[in-house]
Write a protein that holds these residues in place. Structure first.
Motif, PDB file in Angstrom:
ATOM      1  N   ALA A   1       0.829  -1.206   0.000  1.00 42.54           N
ATOM      2  CA  ALA A   1       0.000   0.000   0.000  1.00 42.54           C
ATOM      3  C   ALA A   1       0.864   1.258   0.000  1.00 42.54           C
ATOM      4  CB  ALA A   1      -0.942   0.001   1.201  1.00 42.54           C
ATOM      5  N   LYS A   2       1.934   1.261   0.784  1.00 42.31           N
ATOM      6  CA  LYS A   2       2.818   2.439   0.817  1.00 42.31           C
ATOM      7  C   LYS A   2       3.503   2.653  -0.522  1.00 42.31           C
ATOM      8  CE  LYS A   2       3.604   2.822   5.692  1.00 42.31           C
ATOM      9  NZ  LYS A   2       4.314   3.691   6.571  1.00 42.31           N
ATOM     10  N   ILE A   3       3.896   1.563  -1.187  1.00 39.34           N
ATOM     11  CA  ILE A   3       4.542   1.688  -2.500  1.00 39.34           C
ATOM     12  C   ILE A   3       3.536   2.231  -3.514  1.00 39.34           C
ATOM     13  CG2 ILE A   3       5.643   0.406  -4.381  1.00 39.34           C
ATOM     14  CD1 ILE A   3       7.403   0.820  -1.831  1.00 39.34           C
ATOM     15  N   ARG A   4       2.289   1.761  -3.464  1.00 34.04           N
ATOM     16  CA  ARG A   4       1.263   2.283  -4.385  1.00 34.04           C
ATOM     17  C   ARG A   4       1.052   3.784  -4.168  1.00 34.04           C
ATOM     18  NH1 ARG A   4      -2.181  -3.025  -3.895  1.00 34.04           N
ATOM     19  NH2 ARG A   4      -2.045  -3.806  -6.013  1.00 34.04           N
ATOM     20  N   GLU A   5       1.123   4.238  -2.910  1.00 32.10           N
ATOM     21  CA  GLU A   5       0.984   5.672  -2.617  1.00 32.10           C
ATOM     22  C   GLU A   5       2.090   6.480  -3.290  1.00 32.10           C
ATOM     23  OE1 GLU A   5       0.893   6.257   1.616  1.00 32.10           O
ATOM     24  OE2 GLU A   5      -0.871   4.958   1.856  1.00 32.10           O
ATOM     25  N   VAL A   6       3.302   5.952  -3.300  1.00 32.06           N
ATOM     26  CA  VAL A   6       4.430   6.644  -3.945  1.00 32.06           C
ATOM     27  C   VAL A   6       4.133   6.825  -5.435  1.00 32.06           C
ATOM     28  CG1 VAL A   6       6.872   6.463  -4.581  1.00 32.06           C
ATOM     29  CG2 VAL A   6       6.139   5.854  -2.262  1.00 32.06           C
ATOM     30  N   PHE A   7       3.630   5.785  -6.079  1.00 33.36           N
ATOM     31  CA  PHE A   7       3.305   5.854  -7.502  1.00 33.36           C
ATOM     32  C   PHE A   7       2.172   6.852  -7.748  1.00 33.36           C
ATOM     33  CE2 PHE A   7       5.999   2.245  -7.553  1.00 33.36           C
ATOM     34  CZ  PHE A   7       6.393   2.032  -8.864  1.00 33.36           C
ATOM     35  N   GLN A   8       1.163   6.869  -6.876  1.00 43.00           N
ATOM     36  CA  GLN A   8       0.054   7.812  -7.028  1.00 43.00           C
ATOM     37  C   GLN A   8       0.539   9.258  -6.875  1.00 43.00           C
ATOM     38  OE1 GLN A   8      -2.972   7.171  -8.119  1.00 43.00           O
ATOM     39  NE2 GLN A   8      -3.391   9.362  -8.109  1.00 43.00           N
ATOM     40  N   ARG A   9       1.394   9.507  -5.890  1.00 44.80           N
ATOM     41  CA  ARG A   9       1.935  10.869  -5.698  1.00 44.80           C
ATOM     42  C   ARG A   9       2.723  11.312  -6.921  1.00 44.80           C
ATOM     43  NH1 ARG A   9       3.070   9.060  -0.502  1.00 44.80           N
ATOM     44  NH2 ARG A   9       5.276   8.825  -0.981  1.00 44.80           N
ATOM     45  N   GLU A  10       3.439  10.377  -7.539  1.00 39.78           N
ATOM     46  CA  GLU A  10       4.212  10.713  -8.729  1.00 39.78           C
ATOM     47  C   GLU A  10       3.290  11.120  -9.876  1.00 39.78           C
ATOM     48  OE1 GLU A  10       7.583  11.415 -11.058  1.00 39.78           O
ATOM     49  OE2 GLU A  10       7.320  11.254  -8.895  1.00 39.78           O
ATOM     50  N   ASN A  11       2.187  10.410 -10.034  1.00 37.00           N
ATOM     51  CA  ASN A  11       1.218  10.783 -11.067  1.00 37.00           C
ATOM     52  C   ASN A  11       0.627  12.163 -10.783  1.00 37.00           C
ATOM     53  OD1 ASN A  11       1.450   8.491 -12.688  1.00 37.00           O
ATOM     54  ND2 ASN A  11       0.041   7.350 -11.391  1.00 37.00           N
ATOM     55  N   GLU A  12       0.327  12.444  -9.526  1.00 35.80           N
ATOM     56  CA  GLU A  12      -0.203  13.760  -9.159  1.00 35.80           C
ATOM     57  C   GLU A  12       0.831  14.849  -9.428  1.00 35.80           C
ATOM     58  OE1 GLU A  12      -1.433  13.180  -5.103  1.00 35.80           O
ATOM     59  OE2 GLU A  12      -3.115  11.890  -5.717  1.00 35.80           O
ATOM     60  N   ARG A  13       2.094  14.555  -9.133  1.00 35.25           N
ATOM     61  CA  ARG A  13       3.167  15.529  -9.380  1.00 35.25           C
ATOM     62  C   ARG A  13       3.213  15.931 -10.850  1.00 35.25           C
ATOM     63  NH1 ARG A  13       8.435  15.695 -11.215  1.00 35.25           N
ATOM     64  NH2 ARG A  13       8.479  13.475 -11.668  1.00 35.25           N
ATOM     65  N   LEU A  14       2.978  14.973 -11.726  1.00 36.63           N
ATOM     66  CA  LEU A  14       3.031  15.243 -13.162  1.00 36.63           C
ATOM     67  C   LEU A  14       1.674  15.614 -13.747  1.00 36.63           C
ATOM     68  CD1 LEU A  14       5.517  12.554 -14.493  1.00 36.63           C
ATOM     69  CD2 LEU A  14       5.934  14.942 -13.984  1.00 36.63           C
TER      70      LEU A  14
END
Length: 183
Positions: A164-177
């Motif tokens: 779940a924490k790793i998925r959050e990192v990927f989601q934040r990256e999408n939001e950043r872009l």
């Protein structure tokens, strides 16, 4: 690339005496034809984990990295094989010491490359390119239901981690872009 056949071949290879090496052979064959993998999985357009198989003994997913995405040092607590089918993945390997973790090596994975990581590996990952990277990741266990560690990228202090924490990192990256698709 026939995804169902690939998964079946990985499951069969995971029953071999040296499961990690046998699974890596299947993975290496798959990424040796990156165009076929792209046709089967699609061109990456966001950071994400496309889960192909999740079981107690084997997890397979396509990980896609946004341009210049970074993932903090982390462990898996199980063997891992990674094969790149588009882009590039740079790894820094870390060793545990009495003072915490220290960088101990690096490896750049290009299209068609695979790497086998042992159960005790700690690594951080970067996509150094200005375009998306895609890799197939295969783990010798249940990646999403295993408590692991990650290390703060600035302080290198150890923290708990899981799927779940790793998925959050990927989601934040999408939001950043500005990519508001679910990771």
């Amino acid at each position: 690339m026939d995804i169902e056949r690939f998964i079946a071949d990985c499951i069969a290879a995971n029953e071999e005496t040296d499961a990690q090496a046998a699974v890596n052979e299947v993975l290496a064959r798959a990424v040796s034809t990156p165009g076929a993998v792209l046709a089967a999985l699609g061109e990456p357009d966001k950071a994400g984990l496309n889960v192909l198989l999740s079981s107690p003994t084997l997890t397979i997913f396509s990980a896609t990295w946004t341009p210049q995405m970074n993932l903090m040092p982390h462990n898996h607590r199980m063997w891992a094989n990674i094969g790149i089918y588009t882009g590039r993945e740079d790894n820094i390997f870390w060793k545990r010491t009495s003072q915490g973790i220290k960088a101990s090596g690096a490896n750049a994975l290009f299209v068609k490359d695979t790497v086998m990581l042992p159960e005790d590996a700690v690594h951080s990952v970067t996509n150094p390119l200005q375009r998306f990277t895609g890799g197939i990741h295969i783990y010798g266990g249940d990646f999403f239901d295993t408590r692991r560690s990650q290390w703060n990228p600035e302080t290198l202090e150890e923290e708990p981690s899981d799927g779940a924490k790793i998925r959050e990192v990927f989601q934040r990256e999408n939001e950043r872009l500005g990519l508001h698709k679910k990771a």
